[in-house]
Enzyme design. Sequence first.
Site, PDB file in Angstrom:
ATOM      1  N   SER A  21       0.827  -1.139  -0.069  1.00 46.33           N
ATOM      2  CA  SER A  21       0.440  -0.129   0.142  1.00 46.33           C
ATOM      3  C   SER A  21       0.880   1.156  -0.099  1.00 46.33           C
ATOM      4  CB  SER A  21      -0.761   0.046   0.743  1.00 46.33           C
ATOM      5  OG  SER A  21      -1.452  -1.152   2.205  1.00 46.33           O
ATOM      6  N   HIS A  40      -4.616  -3.568  -2.988  1.00 44.28           N
ATOM      7  CA  HIS A  40      -3.698  -5.183  -3.279  1.00 44.28           C
ATOM      8  C   HIS A  40      -3.787  -5.263  -4.094  1.00 44.28           C
ATOM      9  CE1 HIS A  40      -0.683  -4.580   0.634  1.00 44.28           C
ATOM     10  NE2 HIS A  40      -1.930  -3.996   0.803  1.00 44.28           N
ATOM     11  N   HIS A  69      -0.975 -10.660   3.599  1.00 47.00           N
ATOM     12  CA  HIS A  69      -0.777 -10.045   5.431  1.00 47.00           C
ATOM     13  C   HIS A  69      -1.593 -11.237   6.376  1.00 47.00           C
ATOM     14  CE1 HIS A  69      -1.025  -6.550   2.500  1.00 47.00           C
ATOM     15  NE2 HIS A  69      -0.140  -6.121   3.874  1.00 47.00           N
ATOM     16  N   TYR A  97      -2.797 -10.533   8.541  1.00 43.92           N
ATOM     17  CA  TYR A  97      -3.623 -10.685   9.508  1.00 43.92           C
ATOM     18  C   TYR A  97      -4.965 -11.062   8.648  1.00 43.92           C
ATOM     19  CZ  TYR A  97      -4.027  -6.012   5.698  1.00 43.92           C
ATOM     20  OH  TYR A  97      -3.801  -5.657   5.543  1.00 43.92           O
ATOM     21  N   GLU A  98      -4.795 -11.869   6.800  1.00 39.30           N
ATOM     22  CA  GLU A  98      -5.954 -12.238   6.335  1.00 39.30           C
ATOM     23  C   GLU A  98      -6.090 -13.665   7.162  1.00 39.30           C
ATOM     24  OE1 GLU A  98      -4.938 -11.329   1.873  1.00 39.30           O
ATOM     25  OE2 GLU A  98      -3.695  -9.996   3.006  1.00 39.30           O
ATOM     26  N   ALA A 107       3.134   1.136   3.866  1.00 43.92           N
ATOM     27  CA  ALA A 107       2.874   1.904   3.990  1.00 43.92           C
ATOM     28  C   ALA A 107       3.252   1.474   5.890  1.00 43.92           C
ATOM     29  CB  ALA A 107       0.899   1.769   4.367  1.00 43.92           C
ATOM     30  N   MET A 114       1.631  -3.884   9.149  1.00 43.36           N
ATOM     31  CA  MET A 114       1.307  -4.824   9.207  1.00 43.36           C
ATOM     32  C   MET A 114       1.848  -6.254   8.307  1.00 43.36           C
ATOM     33  SD  MET A 114      -2.247  -4.135   9.884  1.00 43.36           S
ATOM     34  CE  MET A 114      -3.430  -2.677  11.250  1.00 43.36           C
ATOM     35  N   SER A 115       3.202  -5.816   7.681  1.00 43.44           N
ATOM     36  CA  SER A 115       4.137  -6.150   6.290  1.00 43.44           C
ATOM     37  C   SER A 115       5.783  -6.987   6.883  1.00 43.44           C
ATOM     38  CB  SER A 115       3.548  -6.114   5.471  1.00 43.44           C
ATOM     39  OG  SER A 115       4.019  -4.713   5.112  1.00 43.44           O
ATOM     40  N   ASN A 170       0.341   7.740   7.971  1.00 46.45           N
ATOM     41  CA  ASN A 170      -0.622   8.565   8.965  1.00 46.45           C
ATOM     42  C   ASN A 170       0.282   8.618  10.528  1.00 46.45           C
ATOM     43  OD1 ASN A 170      -1.172   4.904   8.837  1.00 46.45           O
ATOM     44  ND2 ASN A 170      -0.856   5.865  11.397  1.00 46.45           N
ATOM     45  N   HIS A 223      -8.482   3.151   7.348  1.00 47.94           N
ATOM     46  CA  HIS A 223      -7.561   2.200   5.965  1.00 47.94           C
ATOM     47  C   HIS A 223      -8.124   3.102   5.325  1.00 47.94           C
ATOM     48  CE1 HIS A 223      -5.376  -1.076   3.267  1.00 47.94           C
ATOM     49  NE2 HIS A 223      -6.382  -1.157   2.678  1.00 47.94           N
TER      50      HIS A 223
END
Length: 272
Positions: free
Chosen positions: A30, A61, A83, A85-86, A113, A208-209, A232, A244
């Site tokens: 991202s 993505h 990710h 989290y998926e 990001a 997160m990646s 952010n 998001h």
Amino acid sequence: MQRALSPDRTAAQIRRICPNIPSLAVILGSGFAGIAGAVEIDAEIPCSGLPGFPEPGTAGHSGRLICGKLNDVPIICLCGRSHFYEGYTAAEITFPIRVLAALGVKDILLTNAVGGIRRGLRPSDFMLVTDHINLLPENPLRGMVGTDKFLDMTIAYDPGLRDLLVRAARAAKIRLRRGVYLAVAGPSYETPAEIRAFARLGADAVGMSTVPEVIVARHCGLRVAAISCITNFAAGRSKDLLSHADVLITGEMAQKAAEKLLKTFVRLYAKG
Ligand code: HPA
């Protein structure tokens, strides 16, 4: 435990479509997705057609593999990533990295990001990742047989590639901060208390990646570099709440600069 699918098999399938594999791979996360539009495409494969590739399920993505040229420099580009989290395991999300290594790629630039933790890191800034802190609950090498899983991570981010990125930023007149990336599982964003704790741990930005990919790329012997787009202020670092959608909007706003930075980087990379 061994991975069920063979990276070599998927690599052979890619090689049939894209026989000349460049030495440089770029993972567009991202904030960098738009760069795919600047690639002169020789071949394009949807991730859904590649055995073992998890399908990215997050807005921003797109999930395709591109072989082509950026600024006349051959690159292989993974647009989008999956990710933790998926719901995938760390081994599953890093399978594409093993495939890139099996293809013969030598160097990998990961983009992502992040939320800015360190004061002074502002939305739309770029940060060269100098090191990381891994707070993900699973290591992608967990369960592997053999002793090479005890991987040295002292110099995870290659000094030569880092130097090229610094020179590229200078040439492109883009301000490039340096900092430590801290990886969390997500998908919820952090609390302000967590962000204060991460700052004390030495983190400059949170995402997160990337970290599982770095570990696997190093395990495969690839040289690694990573660049973050601050999309952010991390939670509690400003009055704003996190969304998001805002992350994506800021990423889009930084797109032009990101493209300039990467185009300049690949040029310097090709010069050697
Ligand atoms: N936290 C975690 N991941 C992120 C953030 C954040 O603030 N921004 C972009 N990815």
